[in-house]
Design a protein around this motif. Sequence first.
Motif, PDB file in Angstrom:
ATOM      1  N   PRO A 268     -19.928  -9.886   7.222  1.00  0.00           N
ATOM      2  CA  PRO A 268     -19.259 -10.825   8.027  1.00  0.00           C
ATOM      3  C   PRO A 268     -20.270 -11.787   8.849  1.00  0.00           C
ATOM      4  O   PRO A 268     -21.046 -11.165   9.528  1.00  0.00           O
ATOM      5  CB  PRO A 268     -18.119 -10.077   8.840  1.00  0.00           C
ATOM      6  CG  PRO A 268     -18.011  -8.868   8.257  1.00  0.00           C
ATOM      7  CD  PRO A 268     -19.200  -8.589   7.635  1.00  0.00           C
ATOM      8  N   VAL A 269     -20.247 -13.013   8.481  1.00  0.00           N
ATOM      9  CA  VAL A 269     -21.309 -13.895   9.180  1.00  0.00           C
ATOM     10  C   VAL A 269     -20.526 -15.250   9.475  1.00  0.00           C
ATOM     11  O   VAL A 269     -19.792 -15.737   8.763  1.00  0.00           O
ATOM     12  CB  VAL A 269     -22.415 -14.389   8.259  1.00  0.00           C
ATOM     13  CG1 VAL A 269     -23.214 -15.437   8.692  1.00  0.00           C
ATOM     14  CG2 VAL A 269     -23.134 -13.075   7.424  1.00  0.00           C
ATOM     15  N   GLY A 304     -21.472 -12.728   3.238  1.00  0.00           N
ATOM     16  CA  GLY A 304     -22.665 -13.033   2.740  1.00  0.00           C
ATOM     17  C   GLY A 304     -23.862 -12.267   3.442  1.00  0.00           C
ATOM     18  O   GLY A 304     -23.508 -11.513   4.175  1.00  0.00           O
ATOM     19  N   ASN A 305     -25.047 -12.781   3.202  1.00  0.00           N
ATOM     20  CA  ASN A 305     -26.259 -12.515   3.811  1.00  0.00           C
ATOM     21  C   ASN A 305     -26.793 -13.383   4.872  1.00  0.00           C
ATOM     22  O   ASN A 305     -26.700 -14.636   4.765  1.00  0.00           O
ATOM     23  CB  ASN A 305     -27.227 -12.592   2.925  1.00  0.00           C
ATOM     24  CG  ASN A 305     -28.813 -11.709   3.410  1.00  0.00           C
ATOM     25  OD1 ASN A 305     -29.150 -12.283   4.234  1.00  0.00           O
ATOM     26  ND2 ASN A 305     -29.064 -10.533   2.786  1.00  0.00           N
ATOM     27  N   GLY A 306     -26.636 -12.833   6.322  1.00  0.00           N
ATOM     28  CA  GLY A 306     -26.923 -13.764   7.319  1.00  0.00           C
ATOM     29  C   GLY A 306     -28.252 -14.544   7.476  1.00  0.00           C
ATOM     30  O   GLY A 306     -28.444 -15.684   7.692  1.00  0.00           O
ATOM     31  N   HIS A 339      -9.352 -26.130   3.570  1.00  0.00           N
ATOM     32  CA  HIS A 339      -8.644 -25.465   2.104  1.00  0.00           C
ATOM     33  C   HIS A 339      -8.901 -24.347   1.785  1.00  0.00           C
ATOM     34  O   HIS A 339      -9.454 -23.809   0.599  1.00  0.00           O
ATOM     35  CB  HIS A 339      -9.151 -26.652   0.879  1.00  0.00           C
ATOM     36  CG  HIS A 339      -8.658 -28.053   1.434  1.00  0.00           C
ATOM     37  ND1 HIS A 339      -7.504 -28.398   1.466  1.00  0.00           N
ATOM     38  CD2 HIS A 339      -9.467 -29.185   1.713  1.00  0.00           C
ATOM     39  CE1 HIS A 339      -7.456 -29.694   2.012  1.00  0.00           C
ATOM     40  NE2 HIS A 339      -8.608 -30.045   1.983  1.00  0.00           N
ATOM     41  N   GLY A 340      -9.328 -23.280   2.653  1.00  0.00           N
ATOM     42  CA  GLY A 340      -9.851 -21.791   2.159  1.00  0.00           C
ATOM     43  C   GLY A 340     -11.284 -21.935   1.885  1.00  0.00           C
ATOM     44  O   GLY A 340     -11.611 -20.716   1.492  1.00  0.00           O
ATOM     45  N   GLN A 341     -11.989 -22.757   2.484  1.00  0.00           N
ATOM     46  CA  GLN A 341     -13.463 -22.703   2.456  1.00  0.00           C
ATOM     47  C   GLN A 341     -14.214 -22.786   3.702  1.00  0.00           C
ATOM     48  O   GLN A 341     -13.606 -23.589   4.506  1.00  0.00           O
ATOM     49  CB  GLN A 341     -13.954 -23.657   1.454  1.00  0.00           C
ATOM     50  CG  GLN A 341     -13.743 -23.248  -0.139  1.00  0.00           C
ATOM     51  CD  GLN A 341     -14.180 -24.396  -0.949  1.00  0.00           C
ATOM     52  OE1 GLN A 341     -14.630 -25.474  -0.663  1.00  0.00           O
ATOM     53  NE2 GLN A 341     -14.700 -23.891  -2.180  1.00  0.00           N
ATOM     54  N   PRO A 414     -17.040 -19.787  -0.095  1.00  0.00           N
ATOM     55  CA  PRO A 414     -15.660 -19.171   0.060  1.00  0.00           C
ATOM     56  C   PRO A 414     -15.488 -18.252   1.236  1.00  0.00           C
ATOM     57  O   PRO A 414     -16.702 -17.788   1.637  1.00  0.00           O
ATOM     58  CB  PRO A 414     -15.775 -18.492  -1.204  1.00  0.00           C
ATOM     59  CG  PRO A 414     -17.066 -18.111  -1.463  1.00  0.00           C
ATOM     60  CD  PRO A 414     -17.639 -19.266  -1.248  1.00  0.00           C
ATOM     61  N   ILE A 415     -14.323 -18.360   1.871  1.00  0.00           N
ATOM     62  CA  ILE A 415     -14.036 -17.485   3.044  1.00  0.00           C
ATOM     63  C   ILE A 415     -13.801 -15.985   2.536  1.00  0.00           C
ATOM     64  O   ILE A 415     -12.933 -15.786   1.720  1.00  0.00           O
ATOM     65  CB  ILE A 415     -12.900 -18.070   3.866  1.00  0.00           C
ATOM     66  CG1 ILE A 415     -13.412 -19.444   4.276  1.00  0.00           C
ATOM     67  CG2 ILE A 415     -12.548 -16.788   5.100  1.00  0.00           C
ATOM     68  CD1 ILE A 415     -12.242 -20.186   5.343  1.00  0.00           C
TER      69      ILE A 415
END
Length: 415
Positions: A268-269, A304-306, A339-341, A414-415
Amino acid sequence: MAATPAPPQAPPKPTWDPRRVEPPFPWLRPTIRIRLTLLYGGMFLIAGILLLSIIYLLAAQAINTGNEPLFKIVDARQLSVTSDNCPAIRSDNLTFSQFNQAITACIDDQRQVALDNLLSRSLLALLGLAVIAFAFGYAMAGRVLSPLGRITRTARAVAGSDLSRRIELDGPDDELKELADTFDEMLERLQRAFTAQQRFVGNASHELRTPLAINRTLLEVHLSDPNAPVELQQLGKTLLATNERSEQLVEGLLLLARSDNQIVERKPVDLAEVAEQAVDQVRAEAEAKGVVIRGEQKPVVVQGNGVLLERVALNLVQNAVRYNIPEGGWVEVTTEAQHGQAVLVVSNTGPVVPAYEIDNLFEPFRRLRTERTGSDKGVGLGLSIVRSVARAHGGHISAQPREGGGLVMRVALPI
């Protein structure tokens, strides 16, 4: 006299054939075409037999109904006739002509009633069989096509850089199993290629960084000598700047090579925190150029990768500051969920950018109106790295020219 040594023997021939072994009777192979032909042919045959049986039973019932006496002669002397099925001939004192006409009309009426009943019941039976056939066909089609779903799920896992996944499809030796085996072989080769690429990137990282670091150390040592001539100090500063540019180029190329692949380990970032750190790193440079950085960063968490995401924000903010107007410029950095992003938007004032030049900005070593890098603003890999990192996280980046000059960079993840 020494014996003549025997000539070397030829190596033995291999006892196995690396090619795919053909079955002795290829026409007996249970292919998808044969299985679907048998399946749907059997379904139509079963449905036809059921429908024929239902029609036969309905016809037999109609014939039995028709065999019942239509009328009864009560008095033959006065030709008095009564009938429960034909009210028209329920009368007394009929002439023979009237009697024959009534009997004919009654038979026609009973035949029409029987046909109507047969048609209505056949339609109901056909409707019921159609529902059963569709349900059975749906279930059987799902069973036949289930290997395709397995192949699709494996392909999606591979798209997420899980190259260790394999289909390993069992079952009959048909086209789907052949496709799955071919896909497994392709994944094996891809995994070997990506492993070799990662090994090459690691080796190249070490081999390229070491001499540049040594050169930088030697130059800094010589520049620290207060008794060095002015010309030598000037030459050392020039060489040090060139060496630093080479280090940036190497770091950018290695990062670009690493970020072209999907991110395997995700954490989580908070995109807002990443953007704030990037703004803090560029704030001194922005103040020196007279550029104001503004904008609201709303918390939005992505997987993702922070480090790579921080490089995305840093490259965008640095470009927005460096490619700006001399006076009164500004950079706006915002993060929010849409919108979910998770969306990171970096907009700035700057020179007017034609729309046809937008795609060139994301190519390595390309800049606005230039084919190669030729300034001190960077090495020309910033936006290429941003695009690669965004794609590796399953997102994308888009750029739009601002009215009056500058750009609006929008990164959606994307979340």
